[in-house]
Design a protein around this motif. Sequence first.
Motif, short mmCIF file in Angstrom:
data_model
loop_
_atom_site.label_atom_id
_atom_site.label_comp_id
_atom_site.label_asym_id
_atom_site.label_seq_id
_atom_site.Cartn_x
_atom_site.Cartn_y
_atom_site.Cartn_z
N MET A 81 0.84 -1.21 0.00
CA MET A 81 0.00 0.00 0.00
C MET A 81 0.87 1.25 0.00
O MET A 81 0.62 2.18 -0.77
CB MET A 81 -0.92 0.03 1.22
N ARG A 82 1.88 1.28 0.88
CA ARG A 82 2.78 2.45 0.92
C ARG A 82 3.48 2.63 -0.41
O ARG A 82 3.58 3.75 -0.93
CB ARG A 82 3.82 2.27 2.04
N HIS A 83 3.94 1.52 -0.97
CA HIS A 83 4.64 1.58 -2.27
C HIS A 83 3.70 2.10 -3.37
O HIS A 83 4.10 2.93 -4.19
CB HIS A 83 5.17 0.20 -2.64
N MET A 84 2.47 1.64 -3.37
CA MET A 84 1.52 2.07 -4.41
C MET A 84 1.21 3.56 -4.28
O MET A 84 1.13 4.27 -5.29
CB MET A 84 0.24 1.23 -4.31
N VAL A 85 1.05 4.04 -3.06
CA VAL A 85 0.80 5.47 -2.86
C VAL A 85 1.99 6.28 -3.37
O VAL A 85 1.82 7.28 -4.08
CB VAL A 85 0.51 5.79 -1.37
N SER A 86 3.21 5.85 -3.03
CA SER A 86 4.41 6.56 -3.49
C SER A 86 4.53 6.53 -5.01
O SER A 86 4.89 7.53 -5.64
CB SER A 86 5.67 5.95 -2.86
N ARG A 87 4.21 5.40 -5.61
CA ARG A 87 4.28 5.27 -7.07
C ARG A 87 3.28 6.21 -7.74
O ARG A 87 3.64 6.95 -8.67
CB ARG A 87 3.98 3.83 -7.48
N VAL A 88 2.04 6.20 -7.27
CA VAL A 88 1.02 7.06 -7.89
C VAL A 88 1.37 8.52 -7.67
O VAL A 88 1.22 9.35 -8.58
CB VAL A 88 -0.38 6.71 -7.35
N GLN A 89 1.88 8.86 -6.49
CA GLN A 89 2.28 10.24 -6.23
C GLN A 89 3.35 10.69 -7.21
O GLN A 89 3.26 11.77 -7.80
CB GLN A 89 2.80 10.38 -4.80
N ALA A 90 4.38 9.85 -7.42
CA ALA A 90 5.46 10.20 -8.35
C ALA A 90 4.92 10.34 -9.77
O ALA A 90 5.33 11.26 -10.51
CB ALA A 90 6.55 9.13 -8.31
N GLU A 91 3.99 9.49 -10.15
CA GLU A 91 3.41 9.57 -11.50
C GLU A 91 2.56 10.83 -11.66
O GLU A 91 2.58 11.46 -12.72
CB GLU A 91 2.57 8.33 -11.79
N LYS A 131 -3.23 9.08 -2.34
CA LYS A 131 -3.87 8.31 -1.28
C LYS A 131 -5.34 8.09 -1.58
O LYS A 131 -5.87 6.99 -1.40
CB LYS A 131 -3.69 8.99 0.08
N ALA A 132 -6.01 9.12 -2.07
CA ALA A 132 -7.44 8.99 -2.40
C ALA A 132 -7.65 7.96 -3.51
O ALA A 132 -8.56 7.13 -3.44
CB ALA A 132 -8.01 10.34 -2.80
N PHE A 133 -6.82 8.00 -4.54
CA PHE A 133 -6.95 7.06 -5.64
C PHE A 133 -6.71 5.63 -5.17
O PHE A 133 -7.49 4.73 -5.45
CB PHE A 133 -5.99 7.41 -6.78
N VAL A 134 -5.61 5.41 -4.48
CA VAL A 134 -5.26 4.06 -4.03
C VAL A 134 -6.33 3.52 -3.09
O VAL A 134 -6.77 2.37 -3.22
CB VAL A 134 -3.86 4.05 -3.36
N ALA A 135 -6.78 4.35 -2.15
CA ALA A 135 -7.78 3.90 -1.18
C ALA A 135 -9.09 3.53 -1.86
O ALA A 135 -9.60 2.42 -1.69
CB ALA A 135 -8.02 4.98 -0.13
N LYS A 136 -9.62 4.44 -2.64
CA LYS A 136 -10.96 4.24 -3.20
C LYS A 136 -10.97 3.34 -4.43
O LYS A 136 -11.79 2.43 -4.54
CB LYS A 136 -11.58 5.59 -3.53
N GLU A 137 -10.08 3.59 -5.36
CA GLU A 137 -10.12 2.87 -6.63
C GLU A 137 -9.48 1.48 -6.57
O GLU A 137 -9.98 0.55 -7.19
CB GLU A 137 -9.44 3.69 -7.73
N LEU A 138 -8.38 1.35 -5.84
CA LEU A 138 -7.67 0.07 -5.84
C LEU A 138 -8.07 -0.85 -4.69
O LEU A 138 -8.12 -2.06 -4.86
CB LEU A 138 -6.16 0.31 -5.82
N TYR A 139 -8.35 -0.26 -3.52
CA TYR A 139 -8.66 -1.09 -2.36
C TYR A 139 -10.11 -1.01 -1.90
O TYR A 139 -10.56 -1.85 -1.13
CB TYR A 139 -7.73 -0.75 -1.19
N GLY A 140 -10.83 0.01 -2.31
CA GLY A 140 -12.23 0.14 -1.90
C GLY A 140 -12.39 0.44 -0.42
O GLY A 140 -13.33 -0.05 0.21
N ILE A 141 -11.47 1.21 0.14
CA ILE A 141 -11.53 1.59 1.54
C ILE A 141 -11.47 3.09 1.66
O ILE A 141 -11.24 3.80 0.67
CB ILE A 141 -10.39 0.93 2.36
N SER A 142 -11.66 3.61 2.84
CA SER A 142 -11.59 5.06 3.05
C SER A 142 -10.14 5.51 3.10
O SER A 142 -9.22 4.73 3.39
CB SER A 142 -12.30 5.45 4.35
N VAL A 143 -9.94 6.79 2.83
CA VAL A 143 -8.59 7.36 2.90
C VAL A 143 -8.07 7.25 4.33
O VAL A 143 -6.90 6.96 4.56
CB VAL A 143 -8.59 8.82 2.41
N ARG A 144 -8.95 7.45 5.28
CA ARG A 144 -8.56 7.35 6.69
C ARG A 144 -8.04 5.95 7.03
O ARG A 144 -7.05 5.81 7.73
CB ARG A 144 -9.76 7.71 7.56
N SER A 145 -8.72 4.91 6.54
CA SER A 145 -8.25 3.54 6.76
C SER A 145 -6.89 3.33 6.11
O SER A 145 -6.00 2.73 6.71
CB SER A 145 -9.25 2.53 6.21
#
Length: 152
Positions: A81-91, A131-145
């Motif tokens: 999850m951390r890696h995916m957030v960092s990857r999307v942020q860099a992109e 974080k919003a993209f990874v949480a909602k689109e990839l994992y289906g959870i809230s940003v807070r989670s």
Amino acid sequence: MNKAGLRELANPWFQFIWEHRMGRAQRQDFLDLLRSGEPIPKECNDFIADVFEGKKKFKTGVKKVGIHDQVSRSPMQRYLMRHMVSRVQAELEDENFDFHSSDYDEDHAECLASEARYVRNTGASARESAKAFVAKELYGISVRSLEKYIKQ
């Protein structure tokens, strides 16, 4: 083990009871065995009576383990999850990144391309958008989670 013990292992009723004890037997398996005409050993009568009285329950299918259970038990899942957030942020921060030529499906690529334009035009945080993209689109959870998991 004596010869009688080996015969019991080969009996489908004893096999079924073993499968039930292991949590792998389903109601349909029981009904199929009952209809098969296979003689019921007298040792199985209590089990069959318990089924009819509702004392024995059957699995109704594979129990789903929610994402929260998976992530809370798995350091690797939190790392990903951390890696995916960092990857999307860099992109999102890379002005030359082409989301449509990457490994995202078309819907996600369009969503991210739109988000990248939004980040560039408004100065919004690429990290928060990621974080919003990874949480909602990839994992289906809230940003807070997601934030809770990536901080662990």
